[in-house]
Write a protein that holds these residues in place. Structure first.
Motif, short mmCIF file in Angstrom:
data_model
loop_
_atom_site.label_atom_id
_atom_site.label_comp_id
_atom_site.label_asym_id
_atom_site.label_seq_id
_atom_site.Cartn_x
_atom_site.Cartn_y
_atom_site.Cartn_z
N GLN B 218 -10.09 -6.95 -2.82
CA GLN B 218 -10.92 -7.80 -1.96
C GLN B 218 -10.07 -8.23 -0.77
O GLN B 218 -8.85 -8.31 -0.88
CB GLN B 218 -11.43 -9.02 -2.74
N PRO B 219 -10.68 -8.48 0.39
CA PRO B 219 -9.86 -8.69 1.60
C PRO B 219 -9.10 -10.01 1.64
O PRO B 219 -8.09 -10.11 2.29
CB PRO B 219 -10.89 -8.62 2.73
N ARG B 220 -9.58 -11.05 0.94
CA ARG B 220 -8.91 -12.35 1.06
C ARG B 220 -7.69 -12.42 0.12
O ARG B 220 -7.83 -12.35 -1.08
CB ARG B 220 -9.89 -13.47 0.74
N GLN B 239 -6.37 -12.86 5.56
CA GLN B 239 -7.40 -11.83 5.44
C GLN B 239 -6.77 -10.47 5.72
O GLN B 239 -6.16 -10.27 6.78
CB GLN B 239 -8.49 -12.15 6.47
N ALA B 240 -6.90 -9.55 4.77
CA ALA B 240 -6.36 -8.20 4.99
C ALA B 240 -7.33 -7.38 5.84
O ALA B 240 -8.54 -7.43 5.62
CB ALA B 240 -6.14 -7.51 3.65
N SER B 241 -6.79 -6.66 6.82
CA SER B 241 -7.65 -5.83 7.68
C SER B 241 -7.46 -4.36 7.29
O SER B 241 -6.33 -3.95 7.00
CB SER B 241 -7.25 -5.96 9.14
N PRO B 242 -8.54 -3.58 7.30
CA PRO B 242 -8.39 -2.17 6.99
C PRO B 242 -7.54 -1.46 8.05
O PRO B 242 -7.65 -1.75 9.23
CB PRO B 242 -9.83 -1.64 7.00
N PHE B 247 -4.60 -1.32 3.75
CA PHE B 247 -4.94 -2.59 4.38
C PHE B 247 -3.66 -3.18 4.97
O PHE B 247 -2.56 -2.91 4.48
CB PHE B 247 -5.50 -3.58 3.36
#
Lengths: 213, 284
Positions: B218-220, B239-242, B247
């Motif tokens: 999950q991104p968080r 927040q992780a970005s693609p 990521f």
């Protein structure tokens, strides 16, 4: 809605698909509120209070989607009491029972799969805004504490290592011992947190309305 | 108070996930927390204590592990931890300001009072011991000395102001002290296979960090910087970005005031396994 395997245990029971859901109608929700109390205002207050407690309940269980599980619980409760209001005399006890079923269903779900990076969008803007408001509000909320409490909490959290032990011992002399001091500091923090939530929400709303002008 | 202790212990264990959630005890606690306001308030209190103990490094290894494995799973709790960390920092900064204020110059009314008391004492003594003419001469000499000292002080102030202004100009010309850390795998720095060495000098500094993550669920993410003694130095949700097949986590850490030593970034919640990125902070 995806409730995922959000709670912290996995059971060996076979997952049953949840019954198909239809959205809660306005009529069902109205009957549910009336079941809580014939007085509209009191019913609304009770609903919000129950909702808050349910979210807390799922968080305490270690769930990662407490809001969704609460909505699902309250939707089921509302549907059932709109059909048979006299069958369930105690709202909180009934909500507790339904919440347990919702939780048991949730922990039977298979674990989450890895996310596909290409399907994720990353909103960041509001995080920055929130941080700015946070600092202002901490200043404001601590300033608004009574002098004695402000002094206690500032001294309590201002030092590290050996100095911290010495300062807390000294503070404890005026507050009935270390145990009592710890309880007092904790209570002040809980009150500060409640104040901070309100202050931050207000601050964000104020900024957003300024930006839209 | 003594009656409450078993309840407090049970709530604490329940909140840390050390009680089987399907057991009768867990069910009983769960119901009481929902139905009994006082019991619910007690649970809130214990939750706050657990967070404080975690931040102050007062949890034992098993409780700390339980906290990270269970207690911090809900995003609401991660938010609470972050808020508690920031509040501690804010309170510590306020405390430091107050201490500085206490050690500052004596308030004018107090110094005037002290001066008056001292003058009265001297005057009484002189009246008894020295002839009046000598007193007048002494006063003149004193006034002249005070005037001279005042002029000296004014010159000193001008000199200090000029030096401060030169210092500001010199500081403004310096580059922004931001250091970059780029990791493309756990404990591995881009272009170098050993942990990076970060020099800390006086003045404000920021670490600009970029971490490449695999196995993101999950991104968080929950990101924390801690020393080898597991003392938390910084905590945030990021927040992780693609980025292609992976990521990337990008964030800034203020490191002013952080002591030299070995540190690591610990990334959790967003990946199937907790990930660690080690680095070193050393004095110039």
């Amino acid at each position: 809605m995806n409730y995922g395997n959000s709670c912290n245990i996995v059971t060996a029971m076979i997952a049953k698909p949840p019954p198909p859901k239809s959205p809660l109608t306005a009529e069902e929700f109205g009957k549910f509120l009336h079941w809580l109390s014939p007085d509209d205002e009191r019913a609304a207050t009770m609903y919000l209070e129950i909702r808050k407690e349910m979210v807390k309940k799922f968080i305490r269980k270690g769930c990662t989607n407490s809001e969704d599980l609460t909505d699902e619980t309250l939707d089921r409760v509302a549907r059932n009491v709109s059909r048979e209001p006299d069958r369930y005399p105690n709202p909180m006890a009934y909500c507790h029972g339904v919440a347990r079923i919702v939780w048991l269903e949730d922990i039977r779900k298979p674990p989450q799969e890895e996310l596909d990076p290409e399907k994720i969008s990353v909103p960041q803007q509001e995080d920055w805004d929130f941080k700015e408001c946070e600092e202002e509000c901490m200043q404001e909320c601590v300033d608004n504490l009574p002098e004695r409490e402000r002094h206690l909490i500032t001294q309590y959290f201002s030092f590290q290592g050996r100095e911290k032990i010495v300062v807390r011992k000294r503070l404890a002399e005026g507050h009935g011992g270390l145990g009592n001091l710890r309880i007092k500091a904790c209570r002040i923090r809980i009150r500060l947190n409640v104040g901070l939530d309100g202050c931050i929400e207000e601050c964000i709303n104020r900024r957003q309305s300024t930006e839209t002008r | 108070m003594a009656e409450k202790q078993p309840d407090e212990t049970a709530i604490r264990e329940y909140l840390l996930g050390n009680i089987d959630p399907k057991s009768e005890l867990a069910e009983n606690l769960d119901e009481r927390m929902l139905m009994d306001r006082d019991f619910s308030a007690l649970a809130d209190h214990i939750e706050e204590e657990i967070i404080q103990d975690y931040l102050e490094g007062d949890l034992g290894p098993s409780d700390r592990a339980a906290m990270e494995r269970h207690f911090l799973r809900p995003p609401e709790r991660q938010k609470k931890l972050r808020r508690a960390y920031l509040l501690n920092r804010h309170l510590a900064a306020r405390g430091a300001e107050q201490e500085q204020f206490k050690r500052g110059p004596v308030p004018p009314w107090r110094s005037r009072l002290a001066l008056l008391t001292s003058y009265a004492g001297w005057a009484a003594a002189l009246l008894l011991m020295i002839p009046a003419s000598y007193l007048v001469n002494s006063q003149r000499a004193l006034q002249s000395e005070v005037a001279q000292k005042t002029r000296d002080l004014e010159r000193e102030r001008e000199h200090t102001a000029s030096a401060e202004s030169k210092l500001h100009i010199a500081l403004a010309g310096l580059p922004q002290p931001v250091a970059n850390l780029n990791f493309y795998g756990q404990g591995v720095v881009r272009g170098n296979r050993s942990p990076s060495t970060q020099q800390i000098v006086t003045g404000p500094r920021t670490l600009h960090v970029e971490l490449l993550l695999g196995g993101v669920t999950q991104p968080r993410c929950q990101t924390q910087m801690q020393s080898t003694a597991e003392k938390m130095a910084w905590f945030s949700q990021t927040q992780a970005s693609p980025s292609g097949r992976y990521f990337v986590l990008i964030f800034d850490v203020p490191v002013d005031g952080i002591a030299p030593g070995n540190y690591e970034f610990k990334v959790s919640r967003c990946t199937s396994l907790e990930q660690h990125f080690s680095f070193q902070v050393s004095s110039p």
